[in-house]
Motif scaffolding. Structure first.
Motif, PDB file in Angstrom:
ATOM      1  N   LEU A 121      55.724 -44.333 -66.599  1.00 61.56           N
ATOM      2  CA  LEU A 121      56.577 -44.812 -65.947  1.00 61.56           C
ATOM      3  C   LEU A 121      57.624 -45.800 -65.758  1.00 61.56           C
ATOM      4  O   LEU A 121      57.626 -45.750 -66.480  1.00 61.56           O
ATOM      5  CB  LEU A 121      55.372 -45.466 -64.556  1.00 61.56           C
ATOM      6  CG  LEU A 121      53.710 -44.646 -64.044  1.00 61.56           C
ATOM      7  CD1 LEU A 121      52.635 -45.117 -62.919  1.00 61.56           C
ATOM      8  CD2 LEU A 121      54.136 -43.152 -63.270  1.00 61.56           C
ATOM      9  N   GLU A 122      58.500 -45.115 -64.215  1.00 64.26           N
ATOM     10  CA  GLU A 122      59.882 -45.756 -64.741  1.00 64.26           C
ATOM     11  C   GLU A 122      59.462 -47.223 -63.534  1.00 64.26           C
ATOM     12  O   GLU A 122      58.929 -46.955 -62.439  1.00 64.26           O
ATOM     13  CB  GLU A 122      61.101 -44.854 -63.920  1.00 64.26           C
ATOM     14  CG  GLU A 122      60.654 -43.502 -64.702  1.00 64.26           C
ATOM     15  CD  GLU A 122      61.897 -43.745 -65.551  1.00 64.26           C
ATOM     16  OE1 GLU A 122      62.864 -45.031 -66.231  1.00 64.26           O
ATOM     17  OE2 GLU A 122      61.704 -43.412 -66.808  1.00 64.26           O
ATOM     18  N   PRO A 123      60.053 -48.123 -64.616  1.00 61.74           N
ATOM     19  CA  PRO A 123      59.402 -49.324 -63.572  1.00 61.74           C
ATOM     20  C   PRO A 123      60.937 -49.389 -62.135  1.00 61.74           C
ATOM     21  O   PRO A 123      61.635 -49.117 -62.596  1.00 61.74           O
ATOM     22  CB  PRO A 123      60.040 -50.652 -64.164  1.00 61.74           C
ATOM     23  CG  PRO A 123      60.256 -49.831 -65.925  1.00 61.74           C
ATOM     24  CD  PRO A 123      60.626 -48.617 -65.773  1.00 61.74           C
ATOM     25  N   GLY A 124      59.886 -49.624 -61.310  1.00 59.94           N
ATOM     26  CA  GLY A 124      60.774 -49.818 -59.973  1.00 59.94           C
ATOM     27  C   GLY A 124      60.635 -48.357 -59.240  1.00 59.94           C
ATOM     28  O   GLY A 124      61.603 -48.719 -57.824  1.00 59.94           O
ATOM     29  N   GLU A 125      60.253 -47.445 -59.216  1.00 58.38           N
ATOM     30  CA  GLU A 125      60.333 -45.987 -58.798  1.00 58.38           C
ATOM     31  C   GLU A 125      58.930 -46.008 -58.253  1.00 58.38           C
ATOM     32  O   GLU A 125      58.312 -46.391 -59.055  1.00 58.38           O
ATOM     33  CB  GLU A 125      61.326 -45.056 -60.202  1.00 58.38           C
ATOM     34  CG  GLU A 125      62.307 -45.327 -60.308  1.00 58.38           C
ATOM     35  CD  GLU A 125      62.739 -44.306 -60.973  1.00 58.38           C
ATOM     36  OE1 GLU A 125      62.238 -42.926 -60.603  1.00 58.38           O
ATOM     37  OE2 GLU A 125      64.271 -43.771 -61.580  1.00 58.38           O
ATOM     38  N   GLY A 126      58.939 -44.973 -57.604  1.00 58.78           N
ATOM     39  CA  GLY A 126      57.700 -44.010 -57.109  1.00 58.78           C
ATOM     40  C   GLY A 126      56.865 -45.731 -56.585  1.00 58.78           C
ATOM     41  O   GLY A 126      57.214 -46.434 -56.151  1.00 58.78           O
ATOM     42  N   TRP A 127      55.659 -45.472 -56.282  1.00 62.15           N
ATOM     43  CA  TRP A 127      54.174 -45.998 -56.097  1.00 62.15           C
ATOM     44  C   TRP A 127      54.390 -47.656 -56.822  1.00 62.15           C
ATOM     45  O   TRP A 127      53.997 -48.527 -56.552  1.00 62.15           O
ATOM     46  CB  TRP A 127      52.872 -45.483 -55.472  1.00 62.15           C
ATOM     47  CG  TRP A 127      53.403 -44.264 -54.856  1.00 62.15           C
ATOM     48  CD1 TRP A 127      53.905 -43.061 -54.705  1.00 62.15           C
ATOM     49  CD2 TRP A 127      52.858 -45.179 -53.602  1.00 62.15           C
ATOM     50  NE1 TRP A 127      53.764 -43.069 -53.284  1.00 62.15           N
ATOM     51  CE2 TRP A 127      53.039 -43.511 -52.426  1.00 62.15           C
ATOM     52  CE3 TRP A 127      53.326 -46.240 -52.392  1.00 62.15           C
ATOM     53  CZ2 TRP A 127      53.359 -43.612 -50.985  1.00 62.15           C
ATOM     54  CZ3 TRP A 127      53.502 -46.248 -51.535  1.00 62.15           C
ATOM     55  CH2 TRP A 127      53.533 -45.418 -49.990  1.00 62.15           C
TER      56      TRP A 127
ATOM     57  N   PHE B 268      53.697 -51.159 -56.168  1.00 69.09           N
ATOM     58  CA  PHE B 268      53.426 -51.903 -56.584  1.00 69.09           C
ATOM     59  C   PHE B 268      53.215 -53.344 -56.965  1.00 69.09           C
ATOM     60  O   PHE B 268      53.412 -54.710 -56.721  1.00 69.09           O
ATOM     61  CB  PHE B 268      52.063 -51.575 -57.439  1.00 69.09           C
ATOM     62  CG  PHE B 268      51.308 -50.376 -56.662  1.00 69.09           C
ATOM     63  CD1 PHE B 268      51.681 -50.226 -55.050  1.00 69.09           C
ATOM     64  CD2 PHE B 268      51.244 -49.366 -57.899  1.00 69.09           C
ATOM     65  CE1 PHE B 268      50.442 -48.968 -54.508  1.00 69.09           C
ATOM     66  CE2 PHE B 268      50.506 -47.808 -56.868  1.00 69.09           C
ATOM     67  CZ  PHE B 268      50.271 -47.635 -55.606  1.00 69.09           C
ATOM     68  N   ALA B 269      54.109 -53.039 -58.078  1.00 69.20           N
ATOM     69  CA  ALA B 269      54.838 -54.222 -58.459  1.00 69.20           C
ATOM     70  C   ALA B 269      55.922 -55.419 -57.549  1.00 69.20           C
ATOM     71  O   ALA B 269      55.924 -56.144 -58.255  1.00 69.20           O
ATOM     72  CB  ALA B 269      55.848 -53.558 -59.661  1.00 69.20           C
ATOM     73  N   SER B 270      56.936 -54.275 -56.586  1.00 68.94           N
ATOM     74  CA  SER B 270      57.574 -55.587 -55.862  1.00 68.94           C
ATOM     75  C   SER B 270      56.684 -56.035 -55.212  1.00 68.94           C
ATOM     76  O   SER B 270      56.531 -56.806 -54.098  1.00 68.94           O
ATOM     77  CB  SER B 270      58.815 -54.282 -55.446  1.00 68.94           C
ATOM     78  OG  SER B 270      58.421 -53.199 -54.410  1.00 68.94           O
ATOM     79  N   ARG B 271      55.885 -55.131 -54.071  1.00 75.19           N
ATOM     80  CA  ARG B 271      54.721 -55.926 -53.167  1.00 75.19           C
ATOM     81  C   ARG B 271      53.733 -57.184 -53.821  1.00 75.19           C
ATOM     82  O   ARG B 271      53.114 -58.044 -52.775  1.00 75.19           O
ATOM     83  CB  ARG B 271      53.999 -54.909 -52.425  1.00 75.19           C
ATOM     84  CG  ARG B 271      55.275 -53.960 -51.514  1.00 75.19           C
ATOM     85  CD  ARG B 271      55.711 -55.043 -50.599  1.00 75.19           C
ATOM     86  NE  ARG B 271      57.313 -53.251 -50.521  1.00 75.19           N
ATOM     87  CZ  ARG B 271      57.829 -54.076 -48.797  1.00 75.19           C
ATOM     88  NH1 ARG B 271      56.872 -55.085 -48.289  1.00 75.19           N
ATOM     89  NH2 ARG B 271      58.198 -52.870 -48.586  1.00 75.19           N
TER      90      ARG B 271
ATOM     91  N   ALA C  58      49.543 -55.039 -50.802  1.00 76.03           N
ATOM     92  CA  ALA C  58      50.479 -54.690 -50.269  1.00 76.03           C
ATOM     93  C   ALA C  58      51.052 -53.743 -49.179  1.00 76.03           C
ATOM     94  O   ALA C  58      50.305 -53.024 -48.899  1.00 76.03           O
ATOM     95  CB  ALA C  58      50.519 -53.371 -51.457  1.00 76.03           C
ATOM     96  N   ALA C  59      52.145 -54.605 -48.662  1.00 76.75           N
ATOM     97  CA  ALA C  59      52.574 -54.006 -47.008  1.00 76.75           C
ATOM     98  C   ALA C  59      52.596 -52.388 -48.121  1.00 76.75           C
ATOM     99  O   ALA C  59      53.644 -51.935 -49.139  1.00 76.75           O
ATOM    100  CB  ALA C  59      53.778 -54.561 -47.022  1.00 76.75           C
TER     101      ALA C  59
END
Length: 444
Positions: free
Chosen positions: A24-30, A34-37, A192-193
């Protein structure tokens, strides 16, 4: 120092999950959401310390463009099921599941209250300049509700599996197959929000918008090939919730059904609704819109129970029997009264096998709710179905669970449960009688 070694099943799933996100592309999609929240929660899942809810895995698969009912999803589901079962068997696993279930139930109630609040504001002033914003917030509140209720079902099933393993050994209760538990919309990961309503997945495709949009696309392909407006179909509820959204909200959404059978004009109306629903369902399936197709089935479950036999007939006629299985799975999580009404409607229509399947799938819910469903079945004269529900319950739940169920109405339920246990096996009847004596519900 003691080194904790992951069970083999957990390790295998963690490796699969790491391989999945590596594509998967970091920072994109779900995955980006998940990674940011909740980066710590995601890391714990990748390390094997935690098992993510199934909807998280399903969302990551969607980022890759994988079909929710395809072979890759089936493989992921099998790994997830095995890992969750091994994870739950660890010391303290059952207690942790109970704590999570309580927390998720609080989240579900909050999302339900928020949905009520936003719906009331929209009804009070539909021409308000805030309508667009409130509509978006309502969609997300309903998604939150779906996420919490589906996870509540998953946790309840895992607890029931542990209880059954104490009786019959590992492996007696499978989790629902991927084709029977698609989520109307992908959901944020643990803690995650929800992302903003304009969030898009990989490739710029807008995420599924939830069940309430199932009939409200601006244009769609008509039967004659031309663009036509998609009408809202008369399958029940005004808000998209699905069976797992139980409670007063779901009960209020469905038009009242004074009888579990239909005749005359009512039968024609049920047939028309079934035909419309199946036409729309086939269109959505052909366009790959599986989330909205699932939402359609949830809407049908929220509608009049007496219409469902006609829908079953139509679905099987066009080769969509798998969608009927999905609908039954959703119906198994209905509030007690609604569950009994659907079971009764199926029985009255001669669909005894479907009725029994529905009742077997419903026994993972709390014992107190099943007592209400049993009482509702008896009140409608469906004594055979009430017996089938109790027999399924004593077959897969512990005698202690059965005693808790009996405590809701000792005078009525104790003899019924013993009779049901007797049809399962003499040993099960003896175990239940002992549990009832310990609980003070039967003579020593």
């Amino acid at each position: 120092m003691t080194v904790y070694q992951l069970p083999a099943e957990v390790g295998a799933f963690a490796r699969y999950l790491r391989e999945l996100v590596s594509r998967l592309e970091p920072g994109e999609g779900w995955y980006g959401v998940f990674a940011s929240r909740d980066p710590e929660g995601l890391r714990a899942c990748l390390d094997g310390a935690e098992i993510p809810p199934w909807d998280v895995v399903e969302s990551l698969l969607q980022d890759l463009g994988e079909a929710g009912d395809g072979p890759r999803a089936a493989h992921a589901r099998a790994l997830h099921t095995a890992a969750a079962a091994a994870h739950d068997r660890r010391p303290g696993g059952e207690e942790a599941l109970h704590e999570r279930l309580e927390s998720m139930e609080r989240e579900r109630r909050y999302a339900e209250d928020r949905s009520h609040e936003l719906s009331a504001r929209l009804r009070a002033d539909p021409a308000s300049p805030d309508t667009a914003r409130l509509t978006g917030e309502l969609a997300w509140a309903q998604d939150d509700h779906h996420r919490a209720t589906s996870r509540t079902t998953e946790l309840t099933t895992r607890l029931a599996r542990l209880a059954a393993e104490r009786i019959a050994g590992p492996g007696p209760i499978p989790y629902p197959s991927p084709s029977r538990t698609p989520s109307p919309s992908p959901a944020p990961g643990p803690g995650a929000a929800a992302p903003p309503p304009s969030a898009k997945g990989v490739g710029g495709r807008r995420r599924p918008r939830g069940a309430r949009y199932a009939w409200m696309d601006e244009v769609a392909e008509g039967r004659d090939g031309g663009p036509v407006a998609v009408p809202e179909l008369p399958m029940g509820g005004v808000a998209p919730r699905g069976a797992r959204f139980g409670g007063a909200e779901a009960r209020a959404a469905a038009p009242p059904a004074p009888s579990s059978t239909v005749t005359g004009e009512a039968a024609a109306e049920a047939a028309r609704a079934a035909s419309n629903a199946v036409y729309a369902l086939r269109r959505l399936r052909a366009q790959g819109r599986s989330g909205e197709a699932h939402a359609l089935l949830c809407e049908a479950v929220a509608g009049p129970p007496a219409w469902l036999p006609a829908l079953a007939t139509e679905l099987h006629r066009v080769g969509l029997g798998a969608d009927w299985a999905t609908l039954l799975w959703e119906a198994a999580s209905l509030p007690p009264g609604r569950l009994a009404a659907v079971a009764g409607a199926l029985a009255d229509a001669g669909r005894a096998q479907d009725c029994d399947q529905l009742l077997r799938q419903g026994v993972a819910r709390p014992a107190e709710e099943l007592a209400g469903a049993c009482a509702a079945l008896h009140a409608e004269g469906h004594h055979r179905e009430a017996h089938a529900l109790l027999a399924a319950f004593v077959r897969v739940r512990t005698p202690e669970d059965a005693a808790r169920l009996a405590s809701a109405d000792p005078h009525g339920l104790v003899p019924q449960l013993l009779d049901a246990a007797r049809t399962v096996s003499p040993a099960r009847e003896r175990d239940l009688l002992h549990a009832l004596r310990v609980a003070g519900l039967a003579r020593s």
